[in-house]
Design a protein around this motif. Sequence first.
Motif, short mmCIF file in Angstrom:
data_model
loop_
_atom_site.label_atom_id
_atom_site.label_comp_id
_atom_site.label_asym_id
_atom_site.label_seq_id
_atom_site.Cartn_x
_atom_site.Cartn_y
_atom_site.Cartn_z
N ALA A 1 0.83 -1.21 0.00
CA ALA A 1 0.00 0.00 0.00
C ALA A 1 0.87 1.26 0.00
CB ALA A 1 -0.94 0.00 1.21
N TRP A 2 2.07 1.17 0.55
CA TRP A 2 2.94 2.34 0.59
C TRP A 2 3.31 2.84 -0.81
CZ3 TRP A 2 8.35 2.49 -0.55
CH2 TRP A 2 8.90 3.75 -0.38
N PRO A 3 3.89 1.99 -1.71
CA PRO A 3 4.18 2.54 -3.04
C PRO A 3 2.91 2.91 -3.82
CG PRO A 3 4.75 0.20 -2.95
CD PRO A 3 4.40 0.63 -1.57
N VAL A 4 1.82 2.20 -3.61
CA VAL A 4 0.57 2.56 -4.28
C VAL A 4 0.17 3.97 -3.85
CG1 VAL A 4 -1.90 2.05 -4.44
CG2 VAL A 4 -0.23 0.19 -4.57
N TYR A 5 0.24 4.24 -2.57
CA TYR A 5 -0.10 5.56 -2.03
C TYR A 5 0.84 6.64 -2.58
CZ TYR A 5 -0.78 9.24 1.46
OH TYR A 5 -1.02 10.43 2.08
N GLU A 6 2.13 6.36 -2.53
CA GLU A 6 3.12 7.35 -2.98
C GLU A 6 2.97 7.66 -4.47
OE1 GLU A 6 5.25 9.25 -1.24
OE2 GLU A 6 4.39 8.36 0.57
N VAL B 1 -10.69 -5.74 8.54
CA VAL B 1 -10.87 -4.28 8.60
C VAL B 1 -10.07 -3.61 7.48
CG1 VAL B 1 -10.37 -2.21 9.99
CG2 VAL B 1 -11.37 -4.24 11.07
N THR B 2 -8.86 -4.09 7.26
CA THR B 2 -8.00 -3.52 6.23
C THR B 2 -8.57 -3.78 4.83
OG1 THR B 2 -6.11 -3.85 7.68
CG2 THR B 2 -5.62 -3.40 5.38
N LEU B 3 -9.10 -4.97 4.61
CA LEU B 3 -9.76 -5.25 3.33
C LEU B 3 -10.94 -4.32 3.10
CD1 LEU B 3 -9.69 -9.15 3.23
CD2 LEU B 3 -8.73 -7.59 1.50
N GLY B 4 -11.72 -4.10 4.14
CA GLY B 4 -12.83 -3.15 4.02
C GLY B 4 -12.35 -1.74 3.71
N ALA C 1 0.74 -4.60 8.51
CA ALA C 1 2.08 -5.06 8.16
C ALA C 1 2.90 -5.32 9.43
CB ALA C 1 2.78 -4.04 7.26
N ALA C 2 2.81 -4.40 10.39
CA ALA C 2 3.55 -4.57 11.64
C ALA C 2 3.04 -5.78 12.42
CB ALA C 2 3.44 -3.30 12.49
N LEU C 3 1.73 -5.93 12.51
CA LEU C 3 1.16 -7.07 13.22
C LEU C 3 1.53 -8.39 12.54
CD1 LEU C 3 -0.56 -8.20 15.52
CD2 LEU C 3 -2.59 -7.82 14.09
N SER C 4 1.50 -8.41 11.22
CA SER C 4 1.88 -9.62 10.48
C SER C 4 3.34 -9.98 10.75
CB SER C 4 1.67 -9.42 8.98
OG SER C 4 0.33 -9.13 8.70
N THR C 5 4.20 -8.98 10.75
CA THR C 5 5.61 -9.22 11.05
C THR C 5 5.77 -9.82 12.45
OG1 THR C 5 6.25 -7.38 9.63
CG2 THR C 5 7.87 -8.11 11.25
N PHE D 1 -3.12 -0.20 6.83
CA PHE D 1 -2.26 -1.13 6.11
C PHE D 1 -0.92 -1.28 6.83
CE2 PHE D 1 -5.32 0.12 2.95
CZ PHE D 1 -5.56 -1.05 2.25
N TYR D 2 -0.39 -0.16 7.33
CA TYR D 2 0.90 -0.20 8.02
C TYR D 2 0.80 -0.96 9.35
CZ TYR D 2 2.05 3.56 4.73
OH TYR D 2 2.24 4.32 3.60
N VAL D 3 -0.29 -0.78 10.06
CA VAL D 3 -0.49 -1.52 11.32
C VAL D 3 -0.61 -3.01 11.03
CG1 VAL D 3 -2.06 -1.87 13.28
CG2 VAL D 3 -1.50 0.46 12.54
#
Length: 169
Positions: free
Chosen positions: A60-65, A134-137, A104-108, A100-102
């Motif tokens: 999501a980060w490069p998509v956003y940028e 929630v993120t998918l929504g 990613a952190a939780l998945s890690t 999305f970032y949260v």
Amino acid sequence: MIGTLLRDLRQPEYIHVLLNPLPVYGLLVGWVGLVIGLALRSRRAQIATLTLVLLSSISAWPVYEFGEQGYDRVLSMTDEDGEAWLDEHMHRAEDLIWVFYVLAALSTFAIAAPIKWPKSSVPLAVGVILLGAVTLGSGAYIAYAGGRVRHREFRNEPPPPKRSEHEHD
């Protein structure tokens, strides 16, 4: 053909469109796989699908940028209703990118923590599943507005009202 592709890859709006399915479709595939891996009680499947969730959510980060970088060019190509949808798409992305970032952190954490604390794998996987939903929504909500920017055939409702600057902050 290669020249055209290379020219396209220098346009941030093109890269945005090219990458934007990853945070939603990639996450959906990883999410479904994680549910299956958890049901099968397979730690290997959980690690594989947690990795897919991690990669999809961090994409999501490069998509956003690239979306931010391509905003002005897309704005210049769209009509008045498309402009309203573009602004709504941008505001939704700005407001929800953190989810999305949260994830990613939780998945890690869900990949690494069970190495030291094995009993944490199931609760962490369940947490990723819940936050993943929630993120998918959130991703669908962002994409809903984005799909209406240039596709009149998807505009089956009036455009959203313009937000004032102070509403965004």
